[in-house]
Design an enzyme around this catalytic site. Structure first.
Site, PDB file in Angstrom:
ATOM      1  N   ARG A  11       0.850  -1.206   0.000  1.00  0.00           N
ATOM      2  CA  ARG A  11       0.000   0.000   0.000  1.00  0.00           C
ATOM      3  C   ARG A  11       0.878   1.245   0.000  1.00  0.00           C
ATOM      4  O   ARG A  11       2.072   1.179   0.279  1.00  0.00           O
ATOM      5  CB  ARG A  11      -0.873   0.052   1.265  1.00  0.00           C
ATOM      6  CG  ARG A  11      -1.944  -0.989   1.328  1.00  0.00           C
ATOM      7  CD  ARG A  11      -2.846  -0.795   2.544  1.00  0.00           C
ATOM      8  NE  ARG A  11      -2.187  -1.142   3.799  1.00  0.00           N
ATOM      9  CZ  ARG A  11      -2.063  -0.313   4.824  1.00  0.00           C
ATOM     10  NH1 ARG A  11      -2.527   0.919   4.760  1.00  0.00           N
ATOM     11  NH2 ARG A  11      -1.464  -0.703   5.928  1.00  0.00           N
ATOM     12  N   GLY A  82       6.029   0.492   7.892  1.00  0.00           N
ATOM     13  CA  GLY A  82       5.964   1.313   9.095  1.00  0.00           C
ATOM     14  C   GLY A  82       4.540   1.514   9.573  1.00  0.00           C
ATOM     15  O   GLY A  82       3.578   1.299   8.829  1.00  0.00           O
ATOM     16  N   ASP A  86      -1.405   8.255  16.871  1.00  0.00           N
ATOM     17  CA  ASP A  86      -1.552   9.556  17.531  1.00  0.00           C
ATOM     18  C   ASP A  86      -1.937   9.329  18.978  1.00  0.00           C
ATOM     19  O   ASP A  86      -2.997   8.748  19.235  1.00  0.00           O
ATOM     20  CB  ASP A  86      -2.718  10.316  16.861  1.00  0.00           C
ATOM     21  CG  ASP A  86      -2.221  11.350  15.903  1.00  0.00           C
ATOM     22  OD1 ASP A  86      -1.093  11.204  15.407  1.00  0.00           O
ATOM     23  OD2 ASP A  86      -2.982  12.313  15.654  1.00  0.00           O
ATOM     24  N   TYR A 145       6.385   7.552  17.682  1.00  0.00           N
ATOM     25  CA  TYR A 145       6.643   7.521  16.234  1.00  0.00           C
ATOM     26  C   TYR A 145       7.902   8.328  15.924  1.00  0.00           C
ATOM     27  O   TYR A 145       8.800   7.853  15.216  1.00  0.00           O
ATOM     28  CB  TYR A 145       5.437   8.091  15.483  1.00  0.00           C
ATOM     29  CG  TYR A 145       5.599   8.094  13.984  1.00  0.00           C
ATOM     30  CD1 TYR A 145       5.454   6.918  13.238  1.00  0.00           C
ATOM     31  CD2 TYR A 145       5.907   9.268  13.291  1.00  0.00           C
ATOM     32  CE1 TYR A 145       5.605   6.924  11.858  1.00  0.00           C
ATOM     33  CE2 TYR A 145       6.054   9.280  11.913  1.00  0.00           C
ATOM     34  CZ  TYR A 145       5.904   8.108  11.200  1.00  0.00           C
ATOM     35  OH  TYR A 145       6.059   8.113   9.829  1.00  0.00           O
ATOM     36  N   PRO A 175       9.984  11.824   4.453  1.00  0.00           N
ATOM     37  CA  PRO A 175       8.790  12.436   3.857  1.00  0.00           C
ATOM     38  C   PRO A 175       8.054  13.327   4.859  1.00  0.00           C
ATOM     39  O   PRO A 175       8.109  13.098   6.071  1.00  0.00           O
ATOM     40  CB  PRO A 175       7.923  11.232   3.476  1.00  0.00           C
ATOM     41  CG  PRO A 175       8.833  10.040   3.514  1.00  0.00           C
ATOM     42  CD  PRO A 175       9.864  10.353   4.539  1.00  0.00           C
ATOM     43  N   GLY A 176       7.344  14.309   4.311  1.00  0.00           N
ATOM     44  CA  GLY A 176       6.460  15.145   5.132  1.00  0.00           C
ATOM     45  C   GLY A 176       5.095  14.490   5.206  1.00  0.00           C
ATOM     46  O   GLY A 176       4.991  13.309   5.526  1.00  0.00           O
ATOM     47  N   ILE A 178       2.252  12.838   3.439  1.00  0.00           N
ATOM     48  CA  ILE A 178       2.025  12.175   2.153  1.00  0.00           C
ATOM     49  C   ILE A 178       0.637  11.528   2.164  1.00  0.00           C
ATOM     50  O   ILE A 178       0.236  10.904   3.156  1.00  0.00           O
ATOM     51  CB  ILE A 178       3.113  11.104   1.883  1.00  0.00           C
ATOM     52  CG1 ILE A 178       4.524  11.682   2.109  1.00  0.00           C
ATOM     53  CG2 ILE A 178       2.961  10.518   0.479  1.00  0.00           C
ATOM     54  CD1 ILE A 178       4.918  12.849   1.233  1.00  0.00           C
TER      55      ILE A 178
HETATM   56  P1  NDP Z   1       0.537   2.861   4.837  1.00  0.00           P
HETATM   57  O1  NDP Z   1      -0.154   2.716   6.140  1.00  0.00           O
HETATM   58  O2  NDP Z   1      -0.208   3.299   3.636  1.00  0.00           O
HETATM   59  O3  NDP Z   1       1.307   1.495   4.472  1.00  0.00           O
HETATM   60  C1  NDP Z   1       2.108   0.878   5.436  1.00  0.00           C
HETATM   61  C2  NDP Z   1       2.801  -0.311   4.831  1.00  0.00           C
HETATM   62  O4  NDP Z   1       3.629  -0.922   5.832  1.00  0.00           O
HETATM   63  C3  NDP Z   1       1.822  -1.375   4.338  1.00  0.00           C
HETATM   64  O5  NDP Z   1       2.333  -1.946   3.150  1.00  0.00           O
HETATM   65  C4  NDP Z   1       1.819  -2.389   5.480  1.00  0.00           C
HETATM   66  O6  NDP Z   1       1.581  -3.726   5.067  1.00  0.00           O
HETATM   67  C5  NDP Z   1       3.261  -2.281   5.961  1.00  0.00           C
HETATM   68  N1  NDP Z   1       3.390  -2.745   7.351  1.00  0.00           N
HETATM   69  C6  NDP Z   1       2.801  -2.225   8.453  1.00  0.00           C
HETATM   70  N2  NDP Z   1       3.143  -2.948   9.542  1.00  0.00           N
HETATM   71  C7  NDP Z   1       3.948  -3.947   9.095  1.00  0.00           C
HETATM   72  C8  NDP Z   1       4.622  -5.015   9.737  1.00  0.00           C
HETATM   73  N3  NDP Z   1       4.519  -5.251  11.049  1.00  0.00           N
HETATM   74  N4  NDP Z   1       5.371  -5.849   8.972  1.00  0.00           N
HETATM   75  C9  NDP Z   1       5.469  -5.645   7.655  1.00  0.00           C
HETATM   76  N5  NDP Z   1       4.864  -4.661   6.984  1.00  0.00           N
HETATM   77  C10 NDP Z   1       4.108  -3.818   7.707  1.00  0.00           C
HETATM   78  O7  NDP Z   1       1.737   3.880   5.154  1.00  0.00           O
HETATM   79  P2  NDP Z   1       2.595   4.832   4.218  1.00  0.00           P
HETATM   80  O8  NDP Z   1       2.713   4.282   2.860  1.00  0.00           O
HETATM   81  O9  NDP Z   1       2.113   6.192   4.417  1.00  0.00           O
HETATM   82  O10 NDP Z   1       3.999   4.714   4.977  1.00  0.00           O
HETATM   83  C11 NDP Z   1       5.127   4.043   4.461  1.00  0.00           C
HETATM   84  C12 NDP Z   1       6.339   4.505   5.224  1.00  0.00           C
HETATM   85  O11 NDP Z   1       6.484   5.912   5.075  1.00  0.00           O
HETATM   86  C13 NDP Z   1       6.250   4.246   6.740  1.00  0.00           C
HETATM   87  O12 NDP Z   1       7.502   3.863   7.224  1.00  0.00           O
HETATM   88  C14 NDP Z   1       5.869   5.610   7.281  1.00  0.00           C
HETATM   89  O13 NDP Z   1       6.270   5.791   8.614  1.00  0.00           O
HETATM   90  C15 NDP Z   1       6.621   6.525   6.340  1.00  0.00           C
HETATM   91  N6  NDP Z   1       6.100   7.888   6.279  1.00  0.00           N
HETATM   92  C16 NDP Z   1       4.812   8.144   5.865  1.00  0.00           C
HETATM   93  C17 NDP Z   1       4.354   9.453   5.826  1.00  0.00           C
HETATM   94  C18 NDP Z   1       2.973   9.810   5.395  1.00  0.00           C
HETATM   95  O14 NDP Z   1       2.602  10.983   5.542  1.00  0.00           O
HETATM   96  N7  NDP Z   1       2.178   8.912   4.830  1.00  0.00           N
HETATM   97  C19 NDP Z   1       5.222  10.562   6.221  1.00  0.00           C
HETATM   98  C20 NDP Z   1       6.532  10.180   6.620  1.00  0.00           C
HETATM   99  C21 NDP Z   1       6.949   8.884   6.645  1.00  0.00           C
HETATM  100  P3  NDP Z   1       0.113  -4.418   5.110  1.00  0.00           P
HETATM  101  O15 NDP Z   1      -0.879  -3.426   4.604  1.00  0.00           O
HETATM  102  O16 NDP Z   1       0.286  -5.596   4.197  1.00  0.00           O
HETATM  103  O17 NDP Z   1      -0.140  -4.838   6.521  1.00  0.00           O
END
Ligand code: NDP
Length: 233
Positions: A11, A82, A86, A145, A175-176, A178
């Site tokens: 995702r 990740g 909150d 976080y 990233p900020g 997103i």
């Molecule tokens: P999403 O919540 O959209 O996606 C998170 C992804 O991480 C999913 O593919 C999920 O897999 C996977 N995931 C979560 N927990 C686990 C776990 N225990 N083991 C393996 N995979 C896991 O988040 P984003 O795309 O927004 O975030 C991606 C990264 O970017 C993260 O590290 C986040 O902290 C960082 N980030 C995001 C920001 C934002 O504003 N969106 C800003 C700054 C950083 P599944 O769905 O299959 O469980």
């Protein structure tokens, strides 16, 4: 063709990286709970999806071994998986804290530790860790976080020095805000207020983070850096 592993590719930002990377590399990616999405994506772009909870070191070890068998090695790694939450600082439970560190920081450590020996033997490797602007700036109501993402930056900088002589670079993106499912933790009101503080006047797109990640993956003389993607925030 080089092989790339992207964690949390099912995702959001990870999915955007999978899509962009599949035009240039052989792609393996992990998912945790989004099995259907992962399967559909893997079929669409010709990548291979593996189930793995990155916070469980035994799962990480066995999945990395499987990917190495399937692909013959891993040349590039993006630690993207990740979670966020909150909560007021004083309401964070032991369990909340451990879960946050378990996925965001331990996960980055477990996956990187399993991948690095193969890179060292090849004398080549590119690692990009997905941190956050809260890892550099700190966010109110997101202490755990922010701490986990600051930890990812510390790991990135230290490991970049240790691995530089072996031909491996280690960088991070920060990233900020997103536009992914992760932003759903904010109410519409909070989001509006947040966006009003971003000079670009909008949230970032996952593809815009993916482009920055692709740049760092192809750079040869950049290591230990943290690249911000935050629309001027
Ligand atoms: P999403 O919540 O959209 O996606 C998170 C992804 O991480 C999913 O593919 C999920 O897999 C996977 N995931 C979560 N927990 C686990 C776990 N225990 N083991 C393996 N995979 C896991 O988040 P984003 O795309 O927004 O975030 C991606 C990264 O970017 C993260 O590290 C986040 O902290 C960082 N980030 C995001 C920001 C934002 O504003 N969106 C800003 C700054 C950083 P599944 O769905 O299959 O469980």
């Amino acid at each position: 063709m080089k092989t790339i592993l992207i964690t949390g590719g099912s995702r959001g930002i990870g999915e955007a990286i999978v899509r962009l990377a599949s035009s240039k590399y052989r792609v393996a990616f992990t998912y945790n709970t989004s099995a259907q999405r992962a399967l559909a994506l893997s079929q669409e772009v010709g990548a291979k999806a593996y189930k793995c909870d990155v916070s469980a070191s035994d799962q990480v070890e066995s999945v990395i071994a499987e990917i190495k068998r399937d692909f013959g090695g891993i040349d590039l790694l993006v630690n993207n998986a990740g979670i966020a939450q909150d909560k007021l600082f004083q309401d964070i439970t032991d369990e909340d804290w451990r879960k946050m560190m378990g996925v965001n920081l331990d996960g980055t450590f477990f996956v990187t530790r399993a991948v690095v020996p193969g890179m060292i033997s090849k004398g080549y490797g590119r690692i990009v860790n997905v941190s956050s602007m809260w890892g550099t700036d700190g966010a109110s109501m997101e202490t755990h976080y922010s701490a986990s993402k600051a930890g990812v930056i510390g790991l990135t900088k230290a490991l970049s020095k240790e691995l530089a002589p072996t031909g491996i670079t280690v960088n991070a993106v920060a990233p900020g805000a997103i536009d992914t499912d992760m932003m759903k933790t904010y109410t519409d009101e909070e989001l509006k207020e947040f966006v009003s503080e971003i000079p670009f006047g909008r949230l970032g797109k996952p593809e815009e983070v993916a482009e920055a990640v692709m740049f760092l993956l192809s750079a040869d003389y950049i290591t230990g850096e943290v690249l911000s993607i935050r629309g001027g925030y």
